[in-house]
Design a protein around this motif. Structure first.
Motif, PDB file in Angstrom:
ATOM      1  N   HIS A 106      88.239  36.518   8.707  1.00 23.60           N
ATOM      2  CA  HIS A 106      89.617  36.133   9.120  1.00 23.60           C
ATOM      3  C   HIS A 106      90.078  36.898  10.289  1.00 23.60           C
ATOM      4  N   LYS A 107      89.854  38.181  10.257  1.00 21.73           N
ATOM      5  CA  LYS A 107      90.283  38.990  11.526  1.00 21.73           C
ATOM      6  C   LYS A 107      89.556  38.612  12.744  1.00 21.73           C
ATOM      7  N   LEU A 108      88.244  38.122  12.724  1.00 25.09           N
ATOM      8  CA  LEU A 108      87.736  37.948  13.924  1.00 25.09           C
ATOM      9  C   LEU A 108      88.160  36.456  14.621  1.00 25.09           C
ATOM     10  N   TYR A 109      88.508  35.631  13.647  1.00 20.70           N
ATOM     11  CA  TYR A 109      89.329  34.272  14.178  1.00 20.70           C
ATOM     12  C   TYR A 109      90.525  34.707  14.878  1.00 20.70           C
ATOM     13  N   GLU A 110      91.366  35.704  14.127  1.00 16.74           N
ATOM     14  CA  GLU A 110      92.751  36.164  14.717  1.00 16.74           C
ATOM     15  C   GLU A 110      92.341  36.730  16.131  1.00 16.74           C
ATOM     16  N   ALA A 111      91.431  37.444  16.309  1.00 14.63           N
ATOM     17  CA  ALA A 111      90.939  38.117  17.474  1.00 14.63           C
ATOM     18  C   ALA A 111      90.629  37.246  18.558  1.00 14.63           C
ATOM     19  N   LEU A 112      89.887  36.153  18.206  1.00 19.10           N
ATOM     20  CA  LEU A 112      89.714  34.974  19.073  1.00 19.10           C
ATOM     21  C   LEU A 112      90.828  34.308  19.579  1.00 19.10           C
ATOM     22  N   ARG A 113      91.690  33.887  18.507  1.00 17.43           N
ATOM     23  CA  ARG A 113      93.174  33.404  18.692  1.00 17.43           C
ATOM     24  C   ARG A 113      93.905  34.137  19.863  1.00 17.43           C
ATOM     25  N   ASP A 114      93.873  35.524  19.794  1.00 12.10           N
ATOM     26  CA  ASP A 114      94.902  36.242  20.585  1.00 12.10           C
ATOM     27  C   ASP A 114      94.064  36.379  22.067  1.00 12.10           C
ATOM     28  N   ALA A 115      92.634  36.429  22.110  1.00  2.00           N
ATOM     29  CA  ALA A 115      91.907  36.637  23.242  1.00  2.00           C
ATOM     30  C   ALA A 115      92.211  35.295  24.205  1.00  2.00           C
ATOM     31  N   SER A 116      92.123  33.922  23.286  1.00  2.00           N
ATOM     32  CA  SER A 116      92.000  32.937  24.179  1.00  2.00           C
ATOM     33  C   SER A 116      93.232  32.290  24.790  1.00  2.00           C
ATOM     34  N   ASN A 117      93.019  31.526  25.772  1.00  2.00           N
ATOM     35  CA  ASN A 117      94.084  30.669  26.432  1.00  2.00           C
ATOM     36  C   ASN A 117      93.983  29.317  26.257  1.00  2.00           C
ATOM     37  N   PHE A 118      93.142  28.834  25.383  1.00  2.00           N
ATOM     38  CA  PHE A 118      92.890  27.665  25.249  1.00  2.00           C
ATOM     39  C   PHE A 118      93.938  26.838  24.629  1.00  2.00           C
TER      40      PHE A 118
END
Lengths: 308, 103
Positions: A290-302
């Motif tokens: 879950h934390k990895l997905y949150e990190a991806l969400r925060d890092a992405s501007n897609f």
């Protein structure tokens, strides 16, 4: 031979005129025709009224039928001793092998005795529905068919002849297609060509593969990271499993083509197989994931809705 | 009963037959076939009316027409031709539906 009351089948009195018989038949044909009827026993009823009309619409056949006498429907009977002489030119019938419809089919065009002249008479074409699995349609198969055909000897005597045949169906047949089995219909007379047997192909749906013309389609579920990063995945095909290289950046709905893995054509070429990508969303209950997905969400501007 | 062996083949549109052969194989009259040609249910592939040729597939169409004529007791050959065209349209729609389900 079992007696059938053709007048009762059409719902007309025995002295009905030709117009009344035709009107009654047309009404029942519209009601029971298998192409349009929703009645539970439509096919059986349609055959019954068709058989009745076939005999009663023809004045000579009707007269011959009336001369058979009247019996309880379904009861065994034999025509009067002189019936064959009076109505079929003295033809002999094996009543044990025929039903009433066959008896009058044998009189078609022969009501005045044996066929005249030396003109060749072509055999009838027959049709049979065959049901195949997807696998049988894809690879081709052999089918065993049991058919009973009316055949006539040189004297015009009719008899029902059973045939058992093994028919080779080529690979690549599709649902709704018709195939021809040359010379396997009714026998021709006096040098007339034998009829053909036509097979109406019905192919059952497959849970995984869908056929579109000569191409085959299969759904390809991908994990989000497989779609983004690319992956080598195993894919089922009708001829066995293959390893498919999924390019990085594959989008949902995108079709990956595997050339030459579709249905076989009659000229020996083959259609293609298409794997349609679907992005499967995993259920994440693990805290670390879950934390990895949150990190991806925060890092992405897609932004997938940028176009709306 | 002996087991017979046979090969089913695709309908070969490359083979053609004459109008007279089509009359003989279909069981329809020349007028009925003429109406089917006129309304477009059957296609003549010959170079001229005298050299009319018809594909094997036309035999199937003509046989369907005969079946419909007999099953519905149709006496008007023009009406028969219209019914045949409608069944061809239904077959085309069924085929399209199968294709769309396959995608």
């Amino acid at each position: 031979m079992k007696y059938k009351d053709y007048y009762a089948s059409l719902g007309v009195p025995r002295d009905a005129d030709a117009d009344a018989i035709k009107t009654a038949y047309r009404k029942l044909a519209r009601k029971y025709h298998p192409d349009v009827s929703k009645e539970a026993n439509a096919e059986e009823k349609f055959k019954e009224v068709g058989e009745a009309y076939e005999t009663l619409k023809d004045p000579e056949k009707r007269a011959a039928y009336d001369q058979l006498g009247q019996y309880a429907p379904g009861s065994d009977f034999r025509p009067p001793p002189d019936w064959g002489q009076a109505h079929a030119g003295g033809q002999q019938f094996s009543f044990d092998d025929l039903d009433l419809a066959d008896l009058f089919a044998g009189l078609a065009g022969r009501g005045r005795g044996a066929p005249r002249g030396d003109r060749p008479i072509p055999g009838n074409d027959y049709e049979a529905a065959v049901h195949l699995t997807f696998e049988q349609a894809f690879a081709g198969t052999e089918l065993e068919l049991d058919l009973a055909a009316i055949e006539y000897d040189e004297q015009g005597r009719a008899r029902r002849v059973p045939h058992r045949m093994k028919v080779r169906v080529p690979s690549g047949v599709t649902d709704g297609q018709k195939l021809r089995v040359p010379g396997r219909g009714g026998k021709g007379l006096r040098g007339g060509r034998d009829g053909d047997l036509y097979l109406d192909i019905e192919v059952a749906a497959h849970p995984v593969f869908r056929v579109d013309g000569m191409d085959i389609h299969v759904d390809l579920p991908l994990a989000p990271w497989e779609a983004v990063l690319g992956a080598s995945v195993e894919l089922p095909t009708p001829a066995g499993r293959v390893t498919l290289k999924v390019p990085a950046g594959t989008r949902a709905g995108q079709k990956l083509r595997l050339g030459g893995r579709g249905m076989a054509r009659s000229d020996g070429t083959k259609g293609d197989l298409y794997a349609q990508a679907q992005i499967a969303v995993p259920t994440v209950t693990d805290e670390a994931q879950h934390k990895l997905y949150e990190a991806l969400r925060d890092a992405s501007n897609f932004d997938p809705r940028a176009h709306l | 009963m002996a087991l017979e062996y046979a090969q089913a083949i695709y309908i070969n549109d490359g083979e053609t037959i004459t109008f007279a052969q089509l009359v003989e194989r279909s069981g329809l009259t020349a007028d009925e076939l003429g109406d089917l040609i006129e309304c477009g249910a059957l296609t003549d592939e010959g170079a001229s009316a005298a050299a009319a040729r018809f594909s094997e597939r036309c035999v199937l169409v003509a046989r369907t027409a005969r079946r419909l004529r007999d099953e519905y007791a149709l006496e008007d050959s023009h009406a028969l031709a219209v019914v045949v065209r409608l069944t061809q349209r239904i077959d085309a729609l069924k085929s399209e539906l199968r294709r769309r389900r396959g995608r």
